[in-house]
Motif scaffolding. Structure first.
Motif, short mmCIF file in Angstrom:
data_model
loop_
_atom_site.label_atom_id
_atom_site.label_comp_id
_atom_site.label_asym_id
_atom_site.label_seq_id
_atom_site.Cartn_x
_atom_site.Cartn_y
_atom_site.Cartn_z
N LYS A 448 -30.52 61.47 -16.87
CA LYS A 448 -31.60 60.71 -16.25
C LYS A 448 -32.88 61.00 -17.04
O LYS A 448 -33.29 62.16 -17.16
CB LYS A 448 -31.80 61.07 -14.78
CG LYS A 448 -32.92 60.25 -14.12
CD LYS A 448 -33.12 60.62 -12.66
CE LYS A 448 -34.25 59.79 -12.06
NZ LYS A 448 -34.52 60.14 -10.64
N ASN A 449 -33.47 59.94 -17.60
CA ASN A 449 -34.74 60.04 -18.32
C ASN A 449 -34.70 61.16 -19.37
O ASN A 449 -35.50 62.10 -19.35
CB ASN A 449 -35.89 60.25 -17.34
CG ASN A 449 -36.15 59.03 -16.49
OD1 ASN A 449 -35.79 57.91 -16.86
ND2 ASN A 449 -36.75 59.22 -15.33
N GLU A 450 -33.76 61.04 -20.30
CA GLU A 450 -33.57 62.05 -21.33
C GLU A 450 -33.86 61.51 -22.73
O GLU A 450 -33.24 61.92 -23.71
CB GLU A 450 -32.13 62.59 -21.27
CG GLU A 450 -31.80 63.38 -20.02
CD GLU A 450 -32.44 64.75 -19.99
OE1 GLU A 450 -33.15 65.10 -20.97
OE2 GLU A 450 -32.24 65.48 -19.00
N GLU A 451 -34.82 60.59 -22.85
CA GLU A 451 -35.07 59.97 -24.15
C GLU A 451 -35.51 60.99 -25.20
O GLU A 451 -35.29 60.80 -26.40
CB GLU A 451 -36.14 58.87 -24.02
CG GLU A 451 -37.50 59.37 -23.58
CD GLU A 451 -38.53 58.24 -23.46
OE1 GLU A 451 -38.15 57.07 -23.66
OE2 GLU A 451 -39.70 58.54 -23.14
N ASP A 452 -36.12 62.11 -24.78
CA ASP A 452 -36.58 63.11 -25.75
C ASP A 452 -35.46 64.03 -26.21
O ASP A 452 -35.60 64.68 -27.26
CB ASP A 452 -37.70 63.96 -25.13
CG ASP A 452 -38.96 63.13 -24.85
OD1 ASP A 452 -39.19 62.14 -25.57
OD2 ASP A 452 -39.68 63.47 -23.90
N MET A 453 -34.39 64.13 -25.46
CA MET A 453 -33.35 65.12 -25.74
C MET A 453 -32.02 64.52 -26.18
O MET A 453 -31.26 65.13 -26.92
CB MET A 453 -33.11 65.97 -24.47
CG MET A 453 -34.25 66.91 -24.12
SD MET A 453 -34.29 68.31 -25.25
CE MET A 453 -35.52 69.35 -24.49
N LEU A 454 -31.70 63.32 -25.70
CA LEU A 454 -30.33 62.82 -25.80
C LEU A 454 -29.86 62.61 -27.24
O LEU A 454 -28.72 62.92 -27.57
CB LEU A 454 -30.20 61.52 -25.00
CG LEU A 454 -28.80 60.92 -24.96
CD1 LEU A 454 -27.80 61.90 -24.34
CD2 LEU A 454 -28.80 59.61 -24.15
N GLU A 455 -30.73 62.08 -28.09
CA GLU A 455 -30.27 61.72 -29.43
C GLU A 455 -29.74 62.93 -30.20
O GLU A 455 -28.69 62.86 -30.84
CB GLU A 455 -31.38 61.03 -30.22
CG GLU A 455 -30.91 60.52 -31.56
CD GLU A 455 -31.46 59.14 -31.89
OE1 GLU A 455 -30.86 58.48 -32.75
OE2 GLU A 455 -32.46 58.73 -31.28
#
Length: 776
Positions: A448-455
């Motif tokens: 949930k809302n992990e745009e900074d970590m997921l990649e």
């Protein structure tokens, strides 16, 4: 002389419903009585278009009082009580009915269908309620909420009869916000009533149902248990409470207890649909397909031919299309495909838009190698539900299987049939069959809302995993865009304050023979991983191997700005036995180990390492995370007060929140539960050692350090704690030996992490300082 009918309503702010209700009754009522309890919208103006008899009543948190005021204004022979969010479906029969009743009857049951639409499905609860009765000054309602009049009629030595009158109730077909407001109102009234009448089983049951609807499992379970304890076994409340409690236990995966309750309810009332529905789903989860089929067939029969007893008690009616889907699914699971097809088609004749029946029928044609028909049906489903990503994934699976089969046929002239989309789709629980191109390794995630970590997480598994399954619990940033770049199979799931439930949702879609689970703030350390070797080891793993222990390293930020490295070993890579045979447990800090142990599978350590960045974050972000975990862990220990692991995690969280006394109490409770794994016990004991040392209770610090080292001898943290305790107690020689051991481990970093073990890589200076003091 023809009998007359008064229709009585109590209303408040019902401008959206009232027209439809009054239109359904105006032809059949000799008078309409409307009592308004404080509307601030156009309700009164609408009411006055239909009747002059509109009265005002000051609301006093008592539905019976308002009802009784309304019927006191009635002048006809008979009264029909109805709500503004209800519609009379067959009013044309009502006058003939009341003109042909015997004098010794005082009230009649009407058929009430309560419906709610969720996720393109209609859920119906059918019951019979006493809504039609004689106009008699001695017949009155009682009850501040869920008011009843039946006892008043019986007290007049009058009989109760049945009728064919039908009413549809739309009061629970609301958006989430409106429904929550209604539930909160009902809850407050019920609590007021129960405070005065603590043994009222009827309203205790309604209180349990209200908490259950609000997803407050702890209180729902409390009140269902209370009702089962005090309700008359021969009454109508007892079997209903058994059913609802069984559903609650089913959701908690306590299948055996849920089955016992549903079977007891079915023994009391054999001709009901609700218990058959519950038992069918339980047996389906357990893989007992013949038993599941038996109860689903009984469910169909009872819905189509309800008995009066079932109506009076109240019975849950699953939409028939979903009943036929379940029957079809069970036939698939026992390899009777033609019967399955017939039932999927029956379901679609009931509801041509039934998503699951469309998937089931598509699956049937795929199993019979009719690829064009399979694609045609799934495309129809996509046209009905264009935003449904799962349907699009299924279409891709069918296309891949089609291409695979055609290629295989050309190259090998093979006539072997391939497995179906439903085999790859655990959500509808059809048996999974292994195919040659089945993924070896699935990455399973919740986000949930992990745009900074997921990649960075997804980059770290490229070339390692064959399938990425991501369950999103409500992202509003670019998380899903990033996931799509890596061809992730994305599914959506509403967050319910339970990490294990969300993890289990991801398991339903994971098709690999093995599953790796990560969080978005974790990365596989590729410096410590030989991909080909790991994949080969997985392919050739012993059948009794269930989990592979992976070391997780995380830097924890301290209040003073420093960091310390924590190391733990957990079975993050495990054999996919299929949900629910393998499942996660725990609201937060969820575990897979218990279910692997239930299946008698072993675990081995590995050199694989995961870097966890989730605790090296700004303090304000950490506080938000800790408070979230605290709330969930508090619920967990309330639900399972003897769960040592939950108390341990609660203690650790309280410590990070600087609530040291509460933390110490929670960790002591964890140890007293006497069910911690050796490594978790070691971690708990080391924490108590640290707390005791901080309080200058050095004998206690020594005791707990010893306890920790008994369970995990080769850990830097435990050796350091014991060394400092001995140092403060004046035992320098013993302390020196321990600091030397800790220093050697620190230099080699060969701290052997036990299964699900731990260690804290404290700073070298801390160890050397102890060594200098011990050597002086």
């Amino acid at each position: 002389m023809s009998k007359t009918l008064s229709v009585c309503l109590i209303v408040k702010n019902e401008e959206n419903n009232l027209n439809a209700c009054l239109d359904s009754i105006k032809k059949y009522a000799d008078e309409i009585i409307i009592v308004d309890t404080g509307s601030s919208d156009n309700t009164v103006e609408i009411a006055q278009k239909y009747t002059e008899k509109v009265f005002h009543f000051d609301w006093i948190d008592d539905f019976a009082a308002a009802r009784n005021y309304s019927i006191s204004k009635a002048t006809s022979d008979y009264i029909l009580s109805i709500d503004a969010d209800e519609v009379l479906l067959n009013g044309e029969i009502i006058k003939d009915f009341i003109n042909n009743q015997a004098k010794d009857y005082g009230g009649w049951l009407v058929n009430l269908d309560s419906t709610r639409r969720t996720n393109n499905q209609v859920h119906t609860y059918t019951s019979q309620l006493l809504r039609l009765f004689k106009n008699d000054k001695n017949i009155k309602f009682s009850g501040v909420i869920h008011e009843q009049i039946i006892n008043s009629i019986l007290s007049q030595n009058l009989k109760i009869g049945n009728s064919d009158i039908k009413i549809e109730h739309l009061g629970y077909d609301l958006d989430d916000k409106a429904l929550a407001q209604k539930q909160e109102r009902n809850l407050n009234l019920l609590l007021m009533h129960i405070d005065k009448n603590p043994d009222d089983s009827y309203n205790l049951f309604n209180l349990g149902k209200t908490y259950f609807a609000k997803k407050d499992i702890i209180n729902a379970e409390k009140y269902f248990q209370r009702v089962i304890e005090i309700a008359e076994k021969s009454g109508v409340i007892y079997p209903s409470a058994l059913n609802y409690y069984a559903v609650l236990l089913f959701q908690k995966k306590e299948f055996q207890k849920a089955k016992e309750l549903a079977l007891e309810s079915l023994t009391i009332n054999p001709n009901q649909s609700f218990a058959n529905y519950i038992l069918g789903d339980i047996y389906n989860e357990l893989g007992q397909n013949e038993n599941a089929l038996e109860h689903y067939l009984n469910l169909e029969k009872e819905i189509n031919n309800p008995t009066n007893l079932a109506k009076i008690i109240g019975d849950y009616h699953l939409p028939l299309s979903q009943v036929y889907f379940r029957i079809g699914r069970s036939f698939v699971n026992i390899n009777k495909l033609e019967q399955a097809k017939n039932n999927f088609e029956k379901g679609l004749s009931e509801n041509p838009k039934d998503r699951n029946c469309l998937i089931g029928l598509s699956d049937y044609f795929l199993r019979n190698n009719n690829f064009d028909k399979s694609i045609e049906i799934i495309e129809k489903a996509i046209s009905l539900f264009p935003e449904d990503l799962e349907l699009k994934n299924i279409k891709n699976i069918i296309k891949n299987k089609t291409n695979y089969y055609k290629k295989k046929s050309m190259n090998e002239k093979s006539t072997n049939k391939i497995s179906s989309v439903a085999d790859l789709r655990n959500r509808i629980k059809i048996k999974q069959s292994v195919t040659k191109d089945k993924p070896l390794l699935t990455l399973s995630m919740i986000v949930k809302n992990e745009e900074d970590m997921l990649e960075d997480c997804l980059k770290s598994v490229q070339g390692l995993v064959d399938e990425i399954v991501i369950v999103d619990t409500g992202s509003t940033d670019k998380t899903l865009e990033i996931a799509k770049k890596y061809n992730a199979k994305i599914h959506h799931f509403k967050w319910v304050d339970d990490f294990a439930i969300a993890r289990n949702e991801a398991l339903k879609y994971s098709t690999g023979e093995w599953i790796l689970y990560l969080d978005a703030d974790e990365r596989i350390d590729r410096d410590y991983l030989i991909v080909d070797k790991l994949r080969n080891d997985l392919k050739n793993a012993d059948k009794n191997l269930g989990g592979i222990i992976i070391t997780i390293e995380s830097d924890h930020s301290n209040m003073d700005g420093s960091t310390e490295k924590h190391r733990g070993g957990y079975p993050r890579l495990f054999r996919n036995l299929g949900y629910p045979k393998v499942y996660f447990k725990g609201r937060v800090h969820e575990q897979i180990t218990p279910s692997l142990m239930e299946n008698n599978l072993g675990m081995i350590s590995s050199d694989i390492k995961i870097i966890h960045e989730g605790y090296n974050i700004p303090e304000e972000e950490m506080q938000v995370k800790l408070k979230r975990n605290y709330t969930l862990l508090l619920k967990h220990v309330q639900e399972e007060p003897l769960n040592g692991y939950a108390w341990y995690q609660l203690g650790q969280t309280l410590g990070r929140l600087q609530l040291m006394k509460e933390s110490e109490d929670a960790i002591n409770m964890a140890i007293k539960c006497d069910n911690l794994s050796p490594s978790v016990y070691a971690s708990a004991a080391s924490t108590l050692s640290q707390y005791a040392g901080n309080q200058k209770k050095y004998k206690d610090a020594l005791h707990w350090a010893d306890e920790s080292l008994k369970k995990a001898p080769k850990q830097i943290y435990g050796l350091n704690l014991k060394g400092y305790a001995l140092l403060e107690l004046g035992k320098k020689a013993e302390a020196k030996e321990l600091f030397e051991q800790a220093h050697q481990l620190w230099k080699s970093q060969q701290n052997s992490v036990p299964q699900s073990g731990f260690d804290i890589m404290i700073k070298k200076e801390v160890i050397l300082n102890g060594l200098r003091r011990a050597s002086s």
